[in-house]
Structures are given as C-alpha cells and as structure tokens.
Design a protein around this motif. Structure first.
Motif, short mmCIF file in Angstrom:
data_model
loop_
_atom_site.label_atom_id
_atom_site.label_comp_id
_atom_site.label_asym_id
_atom_site.label_seq_id
_atom_site.Cartn_x
_atom_site.Cartn_y
_atom_site.Cartn_z
N PHE A 207 0.81 -1.21 0.00
CA PHE A 207 0.00 0.00 0.00
C PHE A 207 0.85 1.27 0.00
CE2 PHE A 207 -2.78 -3.28 1.81
CZ PHE A 207 -3.83 -3.20 0.90
N GLY A 208 2.07 1.19 0.50
CA GLY A 208 2.97 2.35 0.44
C GLY A 208 3.30 2.72 -0.99
N VAL A 209 3.56 1.70 -1.83
CA VAL A 209 3.85 1.92 -3.24
C VAL A 209 2.63 2.50 -3.94
CG1 VAL A 209 4.53 0.84 -5.41
CG2 VAL A 209 5.52 0.03 -3.26
N ALA A 210 1.45 1.91 -3.65
CA ALA A 210 0.22 2.36 -4.29
C ALA A 210 -0.07 3.82 -3.95
CB ALA A 210 -0.95 1.47 -3.85
N LYS A 211 0.15 4.19 -2.70
CA LYS A 211 -0.10 5.57 -2.29
C LYS A 211 0.84 6.53 -2.99
CE LYS A 211 -0.49 8.64 1.70
NZ LYS A 211 0.32 9.69 1.07
N ASN A 212 2.11 6.15 -3.14
CA ASN A 212 3.07 7.02 -3.83
C ASN A 212 2.67 7.26 -5.28
OD1 ASN A 212 4.82 7.40 -1.66
ND2 ASN A 212 5.90 5.51 -2.04
N VAL A 213 2.22 6.21 -5.97
CA VAL A 213 1.77 6.37 -7.35
C VAL A 213 0.51 7.23 -7.40
CG1 VAL A 213 0.96 5.19 -9.42
CG2 VAL A 213 2.79 4.17 -8.05
N ASN A 214 -0.40 7.00 -6.45
CA ASN A 214 -1.62 7.79 -6.40
C ASN A 214 -1.31 9.27 -6.17
OD1 ASN A 214 -4.69 7.67 -6.18
ND2 ASN A 214 -4.15 8.79 -4.34
N ASP A 215 -0.30 9.55 -5.34
CA ASP A 215 0.10 10.93 -5.09
C ASP A 215 0.63 11.59 -6.36
OD1 ASP A 215 -0.61 10.68 -2.47
OD2 ASP A 215 1.42 10.37 -1.71
N ILE A 216 1.34 10.79 -7.19
CA ILE A 216 1.85 11.32 -8.46
C ILE A 216 0.69 11.69 -9.38
CG2 ILE A 216 3.07 10.69 -10.59
CD1 ILE A 216 4.97 9.01 -8.83
N PHE A 217 -0.34 10.81 -9.44
CA PHE A 217 -1.52 11.12 -10.25
C PHE A 217 -2.21 12.38 -9.73
CE2 PHE A 217 -1.94 6.43 -11.58
CZ PHE A 217 -1.36 6.69 -12.81
N ALA A 218 -2.30 12.50 -8.40
CA ALA A 218 -2.95 13.67 -7.80
C ALA A 218 -2.22 14.95 -8.17
CB ALA A 218 -3.01 13.51 -6.28
N LYS A 219 -0.89 14.87 -8.22
CA LYS A 219 -0.08 16.04 -8.58
C LYS A 219 -0.32 16.42 -10.03
CE LYS A 219 4.15 17.75 -6.67
NZ LYS A 219 5.36 17.37 -5.93
N MET A 220 -0.42 15.39 -10.90
CA MET A 220 -0.67 15.65 -12.31
C MET A 220 -2.01 16.37 -12.52
SD MET A 220 0.53 12.15 -14.21
CE MET A 220 2.27 11.72 -14.42
N LEU A 221 -3.01 16.00 -11.69
CA LEU A 221 -4.35 16.56 -11.81
C LEU A 221 -4.54 17.80 -10.94
CD1 LEU A 221 -6.32 13.19 -11.75
CD2 LEU A 221 -5.91 14.65 -13.74
N HIS A 222 -3.45 18.25 -10.28
CA HIS A 222 -3.50 19.41 -9.40
C HIS A 222 -4.49 19.22 -8.25
CE1 HIS A 222 -1.18 21.29 -12.53
NE2 HIS A 222 -2.14 21.08 -13.40
N MET A 223 -4.54 18.00 -7.72
CA MET A 223 -5.43 17.68 -6.60
C MET A 223 -4.69 17.55 -5.27
SD MET A 223 -7.68 14.73 -8.51
CE MET A 223 -8.52 14.24 -7.00
N ASP A 224 -3.37 17.81 -5.31
CA ASP A 224 -2.57 17.59 -4.10
C ASP A 224 -2.58 18.77 -3.15
OD1 ASP A 224 -1.14 19.07 -6.00
OD2 ASP A 224 0.75 18.62 -4.98
N GLY A 225 -3.08 19.93 -3.61
CA GLY A 225 -3.15 21.09 -2.74
C GLY A 225 -1.84 21.81 -2.58
N GLY A 226 -0.77 21.32 -3.23
CA GLY A 226 0.54 21.95 -3.10
C GLY A 226 0.71 23.05 -4.11
N THR A 227 1.81 23.77 -4.00
CA THR A 227 2.10 24.85 -4.93
C THR A 227 3.49 24.68 -5.49
OG1 THR A 227 2.96 26.23 -3.15
CG2 THR A 227 0.63 26.49 -3.72
N VAL A 228 3.69 25.21 -6.67
CA VAL A 228 5.00 25.19 -7.31
C VAL A 228 5.53 26.61 -7.34
CG1 VAL A 228 6.25 24.68 -9.42
CG2 VAL A 228 4.33 23.24 -8.73
N PRO A 229 6.74 26.88 -6.81
CA PRO A 229 7.27 28.24 -6.78
C PRO A 229 7.25 28.88 -8.17
CG PRO A 229 8.67 26.76 -5.51
CD PRO A 229 7.66 25.91 -6.22
N ASN A 230 6.83 30.15 -8.22
CA ASN A 230 6.81 30.93 -9.46
C ASN A 230 5.86 30.35 -10.50
OD1 ASN A 230 8.80 32.68 -8.50
ND2 ASN A 230 10.40 31.25 -9.12
N LYS A 231 4.93 29.45 -10.09
CA LYS A 231 4.05 28.82 -11.07
C LYS A 231 2.84 29.71 -11.33
CE LYS A 231 1.80 24.51 -12.27
NZ LYS A 231 1.63 23.11 -11.96
N PRO A 232 2.44 29.92 -12.61
CA PRO A 232 1.28 30.74 -12.91
C PRO A 232 0.00 30.05 -12.50
CG PRO A 232 2.13 29.73 -14.91
CD PRO A 232 3.09 29.41 -13.81
N ALA A 233 -1.12 30.76 -12.68
CA ALA A 233 -2.42 30.19 -12.31
C ALA A 233 -2.66 28.88 -13.04
CB ALA A 233 -3.52 31.20 -12.67
#
Length: 281
Positions: A207-233
């Motif tokens: 499940f640790g591996v599955a969660k890491n992959v899921n987090d990558i998908f979330a980042k691709m879809l901008h669902m992770d709630g994080g921000t990228v420095p200097n990133k536009p809207a």
C-alpha cells in the motif's frame, strides 16, 4: 547580511541587502526605512514588499505625459529597477543571484535567459543527466554550473538558483520530453506504466507503493493542494506544467536519500509475506 557587488554608472560598488530581521536591528540604531514606492531621492533606506532592506542608488523623475502632472519616478535599487507608482511587487529573492540589475520584473530576466546559448547548453546537459541517472549529483551540478556561468564565484549555486525559476523548470520539462520521445517513451505510456504499478501494488498489498503512485496522479491533476514556486495560475495548465511540477526539488532529493527502500521494494524471500495493517490506510 548579503552584499551585492556590481557596477553602477561605471563605478564598482558594494550594496548591502538586509533581511527582514536585520532591518529591525538596523532600525534600532536610528536608521529609518520607507517602502520602496515612497522613495524620492538617492541614499534613502527602503524595504521591498517582502521586507528586505537596501539603500536607493538613484531616483529619476518625475515624469508624466505632456500637459499632465508629472508623478512617475524611476527607482534604482541594488538588484532591480522599478517605476512608481506601480502595482508591481518586489521581492529580493526573485532577483537574487541573477545579475540583471536593470530588469523591472524577475520574469523578464528568465524569458531572456532562456534564449541564451549558455542556458540552452546547460539545460540540455542537465536533462540528459536526469534521464541517465534519475537525478543530478552535486558533482554534476558543479560541472554544469561551470559550463553555464564560469564567471561566477560559486557557479553551482548560480545554476541551482536558475533551476528554481518556473520558466526554466518548463524548459527542463520540454527538454526531457524531447529526449524521452527520442527513446519512444510517450506521456500515455508513462501513465499506463504507473497505473500497472499501482494495480500490482494493491494486489500484493504494497500500500505504500500504491499511495506514492496515487500521489503522483494527484499532482498531475493538481489535486494535491501543493504549490509550485513561481508557477502561474492553474487555468490553462499544460502537460509541460505537470512535468515541471514533478521535477525533484532539493528538499525532495534530500528526503529520498533518507527513505527506507523497503517501503518501495519487497525483495524475493522464502519467508511468507505477512501484512500488518497501518492506521494510515
């Protein structure tokens, strides 16, 4: 306190830059700081919109359209040039180490820097190293830094600061896409591989591996709630934005060093694998 050594009006000068905390200490000695947009003459101490303090090198003006009040000034700071009044925000961190002291906006510099031959060579080499090794070592960054800016006292730090700019991140992403495409690796194939890895991980209770992959998908879809420095809207974000967002930062590289590989890989063993549920899942 940092010091910028530069030329101004054909003279070599040293310009101290005070952090927000240092500004408070200097104020205790009787020195007054004003907001940079209120500067009207050379030698005034000002703070930018992030709280960094410096001394005004010169102020030119006032200027204005013919027949109307002249209210505009040009303020020369140690690390940039700015017009007043203005809606622009100045943050010393965005100009730090870039060497373009007459720019009005940090992104102006990045746009021009992308076109330089030295930048293209350095980014191409960096992308090749990333593709070959997965990450660039400190030694790699030192070598690339010397290629990029051999005139700098610490070329590695200069190159690492370059990589933090969003436009440069996008440039790296584009170069990586080009190199991957030359090897027959497409975005669709990568996503399919990730999906297969996640399904296999669930089936094997990793499940640790599955969660890491899921987090990558979330980042691709901008669902992770994080921000990228200097990133536009995020409106109109492209696939290159997604790839740039996934490029490893110094912090993520450091944390990866400390990670236990067993979280990601379960080696073949004769013992029966026993699953112990964790409260996190």
């Amino acid at each position: 306190m940092e010091t910028i050594k530069r030329k101004f009006r054909k003279k070599n000068i040293s310009c101290p830059i005070y952090t927000p905390d240092e500004v408070k200490e200097v104020q205790k000695t009787g020195v007054s700081f004003i907001h940079w947009q209120k500067a009207k003459k050379k030698g005034q101490y000002v703070i930018d919109d992030a709280g960094y303090g410096s001394k005004v090198l010169d102020v030119m003006g006032p200027y204005g359209p013919n027949g109307k009040p002249k209210t505009r000034y040009v303020v020369y700071l140690a690390y940039c040039r700015a017009f007043t009044p203005s809606r622009m925000l100045i943050n010393y961190e965005n100009y730090k180490g870039k060497g373009d002291y007459y720019s009005t906006m940090a992104d102006d510099w990045a746009g021009r820097e992308k076109k330089n031959k030295r930048t293209k060579q350095a980014i191409s080499l960096y992308a090749s190293v990333m593709l070959e090794k997965g990450r660039a070592t400190e030694q790699d960054l030192e070598i690339i830094g010397r290629i990029y800016r051999p005139d700098q006292k610490e070329p590695k730090k200069t190159f690492k600061r370059l990589l933090k700019n969003h436009k440069i991140k996008m440039m790296v992403a584009e170069e990586l896409k080009k190199l991957l495409s030359e090897h027959g690796i497409t975005e669709g194939e990568v996503i399919s591989n990730y999906k297969n890895i996640m399904e296999d991980a669930y089936n094997n209770r990793q499940f640790g591996v599955a969660k890491n992959v899921n987090d990558i998908f979330a980042k691709m879809l901008h669902m992770d709630g994080g921000t990228v420095p200097n990133k536009p809207a995020l409106n109109g974000a492209t696939a290159d934005d997604d790839l740039a967002a996934l490029l490893p930062s110094d912090e993520s590289i450091d944390s990866m060093k400390e990670m236990d590989n067993s979280e990601f890989i379960i080696e073949n063993t004769e013992k029966t694998f026993e699953y112990e549920p964790k409260s996190d899942y």
